[in-house]
Scaffold this motif. Structure first.
Motif, PDB file in Angstrom:
ATOM      1  N   TYR A 171       0.837  -1.207   0.000  1.00 28.01           N
ATOM      2  CA  TYR A 171       0.000   0.000   0.000  1.00 28.01           C
ATOM      3  C   TYR A 171       0.874   1.260   0.000  1.00 28.01           C
ATOM      4  CZ  TYR A 171      -4.054  -2.877   1.091  1.00 28.01           C
ATOM      5  OH  TYR A 171      -5.061  -3.814   1.049  1.00 28.01           O
ATOM      6  N   ARG A 172       0.393   2.268  -0.680  1.00 30.40           N
ATOM      7  CA  ARG A 172       1.003   3.596  -0.648  1.00 30.40           C
ATOM      8  C   ARG A 172      -0.101   4.629  -0.548  1.00 30.40           C
ATOM      9  NH1 ARG A 172       5.856   3.797  -5.198  1.00 30.40           N
ATOM     10  NH2 ARG A 172       7.236   2.258  -4.182  1.00 30.40           N
ATOM     11  N   ASN A 173       0.057   5.543   0.413  1.00 27.11           N
ATOM     12  CA  ASN A 173      -0.939   6.613   0.621  1.00 27.11           C
ATOM     13  C   ASN A 173      -2.343   6.040   0.817  1.00 27.11           C
ATOM     14  OD1 ASN A 173       1.106   8.579   0.228  1.00 27.11           O
ATOM     15  ND2 ASN A 173       0.807   8.442  -2.009  1.00 27.11           N
ATOM     16  N   HIS A 177      -0.800  -0.404  -3.944  1.00 26.19           N
ATOM     17  CA  HIS A 177       0.150  -0.001  -4.987  1.00 26.19           C
ATOM     18  C   HIS A 177       0.450  -1.156  -5.943  1.00 26.19           C
ATOM     19  CE1 HIS A 177       3.625   1.747  -6.930  1.00 26.19           C
ATOM     20  NE2 HIS A 177       4.411   0.774  -6.471  1.00 26.19           N
ATOM     21  N   ARG A 178       0.688  -2.360  -5.379  1.00 33.85           N
ATOM     22  CA  ARG A 178       0.899  -3.549  -6.206  1.00 33.85           C
ATOM     23  C   ARG A 178       0.654  -4.783  -5.368  1.00 33.85           C
ATOM     24  NH1 ARG A 178       7.416  -4.299  -7.435  1.00 33.85           N
ATOM     25  NH2 ARG A 178       7.862  -5.810  -5.758  1.00 33.85           N
TER      26      ARG A 178
END
Length: 255
Positions: A171-173, A177-178
Motif C-alpha cells: 500500500y502507498r498513501n 500499490h501492487r
C-alpha cells in the motif's frame, strides 16, 4: 484377468532382460542387466531432486539415457519404444512413490551406440534437462521456493510480469500499490520478472532501494558462480536452474 500397464511393463522387463543380459558376453567386458540401468537412471533423477519449501521437486521434463557398447543384434531392443516406455514408467513411478513433484510432460529418451566404447568412456550416461520452448512460444516457467518463509511454495509464470516482495499487498498513501505473487515475510525483498515476447526470455529486475556502493541484496547463482543483480532498466536474463537469492531467501527458476 486383464494386466494393467504397470504389471505388463514389469513382466516384459523381467522376461526380456534378466536372462539374456545375464548370459551374454562380448563385446561388453561385463554384463549390464536391466536392474543396473534402472538403478543408474533413478540415482541421477534423485541427485537432481531438491527440497522446495515443504515439497521435494524434480523440475526437469527430460531424462536422456545414452547406452554404449551394445551388440548390433540387441540394439533394436534398446531402441524400442517398449524399452523407453519401461524406463519412463519406472522413473515416474519412483518419483510418485517418494512424493516428489515433477512435470506432467516428463519424458525419457534413449540413445544407443553399437560397438565397443572408447577407452575410459562410460558404458552408460544419464542427463536431465528442461526442454527449451520454441522461438516465440511462452516458456513453461516456474519459481520454486527452496529457502525462506514464503506465502506459496511455487509460482507459475503465466503473465507478462510476476512480482516478488515482502508482503502480498503493498500500500502507498492508503491505497494498494501492487500485489506480489511471491512474498517473503522475513526478508527485505522487492523484485519482478518480465517475460519478453520478442526474445522468449524471462528477465529478473531488482526493485530494491539500497545505498550507492552497497550490495544490491539480489543475486543469481549459476554454474556455482554468484552474480549480483543491480537495480537497472535492463534486468538480468534467467536460465533454467538459476538460483535467485533474495537476501537469505532462495528461489529456483525452472522451465
Amino acid at each position: 484377468m486383464n494386466m494393467n500397464v504397470s504389471d505388463f511393463l514389469e513382466k516384459w522387463g523381467r522376461t526380456l532382460f534378466e536372462g539374456p543380459l545375464a548370459t551374454r558376453t562380448a563385446p561388453l567386458e561385463s554384463p549390464r542387466e536391466l536392474a543396473e540401468i534402472r538403478f543408474a537412471i533413478l540415482e541421477e533423477v534423485r541427485r537432481h531432486s531438491y527440497r522446495a519449501g515443504a515439497r521435494i521437486v524434480f523440475p526437469f521434463d527430460l531424462v536422456r539415457v545414452n547406452l554404449r557398447g551394445v551388440e548390433e543384434a540387441r540394439a533394436g531392443i534398446f531402441r524400442s519404444g517398449f524399452f523407453r516406455q519401461y524406463l519412463e514408467h519406472e522413473v515416474c513411478a519412483n518419483l510418485r512413490a517418494d512424493s516428489v513433484r515433477f512435470p506432467d510432460q516428463l519424458r525419457l529418451e534413449v540413445e544407443v551406440s553399437v560397438g565397443l566404447p572408447l577407452p575410459n568412456e562410460p558404458w552408460l550416461t544419464v542427463a536431465v534437462a528442461s526442454v527449451q520452448p520454441a522461438p516465440g512460444a511462452r516458456p513453461r516457467a516456474r519459481l520454486i521456493v527452496q529457502s525462506g518463509s514464503a506465502n506459496v511454495p511455487d509460482v507459475a509464470i503465466e503473465k507478462p510480469r510476476v512480482y516478488i516482495g515482502r508482503e502480498v499487498d503493498v500500500y502507498r498513501n492508503g491505497a494498494i500499490h501492487r500485489r506480489n505473487d511471491l512474498a517473503f515475510s522475513d526478508e527485505s525483498v522487492s523484485a519482478h520478472i518480465d517475460y519478453d515476447q520478442a526474445t522468449g526470455e524471462c528477465r529478473l529486475f531488482n526493485d530494491r532501494s539500497y545505498p550507492r556502493g552497497a550490495d544490491s541484496g539480489t543475486r543469481i547463482v549459476r554454474d556455482s558462480v554468484s552474480r549480483e543483480v543491480p537495480r537497472d532498466t535492463r534486468g538480468t536474463r534467467l536460465e533454467p536452474g538459476d538460483e535467485i537469492h533474495l537476501g537469505r531467501a532462495i528461489v529456483i527458476f525452472a522451465l
